[in-house]
Design a protein around this motif. Sequence first.
Motif, short mmCIF file in Angstrom:
data_model
loop_
_atom_site.label_atom_id
_atom_site.label_comp_id
_atom_site.label_asym_id
_atom_site.label_seq_id
_atom_site.Cartn_x
_atom_site.Cartn_y
_atom_site.Cartn_z
N TYR A 66 0.82 -1.22 0.00
CA TYR A 66 0.00 0.00 0.00
C TYR A 66 0.85 1.27 0.00
O TYR A 66 0.42 2.32 0.46
CB TYR A 66 -0.98 0.00 1.18
CG TYR A 66 -1.94 -1.16 1.13
CD1 TYR A 66 -3.02 -1.16 0.25
CD2 TYR A 66 -1.75 -2.28 1.94
CE1 TYR A 66 -3.89 -2.23 0.18
CE2 TYR A 66 -2.62 -3.37 1.87
CZ TYR A 66 -3.69 -3.33 0.99
OH TYR A 66 -4.55 -4.39 0.92
N GLN A 67 2.06 1.18 -0.54
CA GLN A 67 2.91 2.35 -0.71
C GLN A 67 2.88 2.75 -2.18
O GLN A 67 3.37 2.00 -3.03
CB GLN A 67 4.34 2.04 -0.26
CG GLN A 67 4.46 1.63 1.19
CD GLN A 67 3.99 2.74 2.13
OE1 GLN A 67 4.35 3.89 1.99
NE2 GLN A 67 3.17 2.36 3.10
N PRO A 68 2.30 3.89 -2.51
CA PRO A 68 2.11 4.26 -3.93
C PRO A 68 3.43 4.31 -4.69
O PRO A 68 4.41 4.91 -4.25
CB PRO A 68 1.47 5.65 -3.85
CG PRO A 68 0.86 5.73 -2.49
CD PRO A 68 1.76 4.92 -1.61
N GLY A 69 3.45 3.65 -5.86
CA GLY A 69 4.61 3.70 -6.73
C GLY A 69 5.80 2.89 -6.27
O GLY A 69 6.91 3.11 -6.75
N MET A 70 5.59 1.91 -5.38
CA MET A 70 6.68 1.09 -4.87
C MET A 70 6.31 -0.39 -4.96
O MET A 70 5.14 -0.77 -4.93
CB MET A 70 7.00 1.43 -3.41
CG MET A 70 7.45 2.86 -3.17
SD MET A 70 9.03 3.26 -3.94
CE MET A 70 10.14 2.21 -2.98
N ALA A 84 -8.13 13.84 4.24
CA ALA A 84 -7.78 12.68 3.42
C ALA A 84 -6.98 13.14 2.20
O ALA A 84 -7.33 14.13 1.54
CB ALA A 84 -9.03 11.94 2.98
N LEU A 85 -5.90 12.41 1.93
CA LEU A 85 -5.05 12.70 0.78
C LEU A 85 -5.03 11.50 -0.16
O LEU A 85 -4.95 10.35 0.29
CB LEU A 85 -3.62 13.02 1.23
CG LEU A 85 -3.45 14.22 2.16
CD1 LEU A 85 -1.99 14.35 2.57
CD2 LEU A 85 -3.94 15.51 1.50
N ALA A 86 -5.12 11.76 -1.45
CA ALA A 86 -5.07 10.70 -2.47
C ALA A 86 -3.75 10.77 -3.22
O ALA A 86 -3.36 11.85 -3.71
CB ALA A 86 -6.24 10.85 -3.44
N THR A 87 -3.06 9.63 -3.30
CA THR A 87 -1.77 9.58 -3.98
C THR A 87 -1.84 8.61 -5.15
O THR A 87 -2.07 7.42 -4.97
CB THR A 87 -0.65 9.15 -3.02
OG1 THR A 87 -0.62 10.04 -1.90
CG2 THR A 87 0.71 9.18 -3.71
N ASP A 88 -1.65 9.15 -6.35
CA ASP A 88 -1.60 8.34 -7.57
C ASP A 88 -0.19 7.74 -7.65
O ASP A 88 0.80 8.49 -7.58
CB ASP A 88 -1.88 9.24 -8.77
CG ASP A 88 -1.99 8.48 -10.09
OD1 ASP A 88 -1.22 7.52 -10.30
OD2 ASP A 88 -2.83 8.86 -10.92
N PRO A 89 -0.03 6.41 -7.79
CA PRO A 89 1.30 5.81 -7.83
C PRO A 89 2.16 6.30 -9.00
O PRO A 89 3.38 6.18 -8.96
CB PRO A 89 1.01 4.31 -7.94
CG PRO A 89 -0.35 4.22 -8.53
CD PRO A 89 -1.10 5.40 -7.98
N ARG A 90 1.52 6.86 -10.03
CA ARG A 90 2.28 7.40 -11.16
C ARG A 90 2.93 8.75 -10.81
O ARG A 90 3.85 9.20 -11.48
CB ARG A 90 1.37 7.55 -12.38
CG ARG A 90 0.85 6.21 -12.90
CD ARG A 90 -0.28 6.39 -13.90
NE ARG A 90 -1.45 7.02 -13.28
CZ ARG A 90 -2.62 7.18 -13.89
NH1 ARG A 90 -2.76 6.75 -15.15
NH2 ARG A 90 -3.64 7.75 -13.28
N HIS A 91 2.40 9.37 -9.73
CA HIS A 91 2.93 10.65 -9.26
C HIS A 91 3.00 10.60 -7.73
O HIS A 91 2.27 11.33 -7.05
CB HIS A 91 2.05 11.81 -9.73
CG HIS A 91 1.70 11.76 -11.19
ND1 HIS A 91 2.60 12.05 -12.18
CD2 HIS A 91 0.54 11.41 -11.82
CE1 HIS A 91 2.03 11.92 -13.36
NE2 HIS A 91 0.77 11.51 -13.17
N PRO A 92 3.85 9.74 -7.17
CA PRO A 92 3.81 9.47 -5.73
C PRO A 92 4.20 10.66 -4.86
O PRO A 92 3.91 10.66 -3.66
CB PRO A 92 4.80 8.32 -5.56
CG PRO A 92 5.71 8.43 -6.74
CD PRO A 92 4.86 8.93 -7.87
N ASP A 93 4.83 11.67 -5.43
CA ASP A 93 5.23 12.83 -4.64
C ASP A 93 4.23 13.98 -4.72
O ASP A 93 4.53 15.09 -4.25
CB ASP A 93 6.61 13.32 -5.10
CG ASP A 93 7.69 12.28 -4.89
OD1 ASP A 93 7.61 11.55 -3.88
OD2 ASP A 93 8.61 12.18 -5.73
N ALA A 94 3.07 13.74 -5.31
CA ALA A 94 2.09 14.80 -5.51
C ALA A 94 0.73 14.37 -4.99
O ALA A 94 -0.22 14.18 -5.76
CB ALA A 94 2.01 15.18 -7.00
N ALA A 95 0.61 14.23 -3.67
CA ALA A 95 -0.67 13.86 -3.06
C ALA A 95 -1.65 15.02 -3.21
O ALA A 95 -1.29 16.19 -3.10
CB ALA A 95 -0.47 13.51 -1.60
#
Length: 213
Positions: free
Chosen positions: A44-48, A163-174
């Motif tokens: 559950y770690q986006p982009g990893m 609540a913050l949503a993190t796209d795994p394609r852009h993991p540094d831009a919640a």
Amino acid sequence: MRRSTFLAAATATALSATLFTGFSPARADGSATGPVLSDADGWYQPGMVYVTAHSDSPLTHITAHFYPVDAPDGAPEAGSTDDFTQDFGDDAKSGVWRAPVHLADLGDYRVTVDLEDASGATVTGALSPDRLQYQTVVTIPDLTATPATPDYLHQQVTVSGTALATDPRHPDAAAHAADIPVDIDILRGNPVKATTAADGHFTAAFTPTDTSI
């Protein structure tokens, strides 16, 4: 993420294992010498992606390959990564390694792993028992409850967070997650429900009824 007595729950997805004849299964622990894959998933770690493996010699190279779960046997991979660093473990013979994943599309992916150790022993195309869920992850990094310890004079508890949503394609831009349902587990009794606003913020109040809490 900070642990709290009050847990915010997002959607949970049950996954079943799929036998896909085009890939080699991961060896069972202790069945042979050389590299052995235990698991590979995203934790559950986006982009990893996190690979759990061991060998009787230090592991020197890991490559993970990703295939859409509905791709037919023999289809090309959607991507791969070999940029692994060890995350857990006392030595390179056993532990967990992590690497960034860059894929074009969100979805669930089968993961196969190639392993090589210092003796030259290799395993190619070992199929992970779990899938990589390359999905947007919703988190609530700062959850507050006021008062933290209710008493007779301060019985109502207000829980709030963003609540913050993190796209795994852009993991540094919640981004702020709007219109997300939030269930607040109060340990005893039915969960308290809330919905996030346009800025991702939510607030809910309840009065504890169990005096043993």
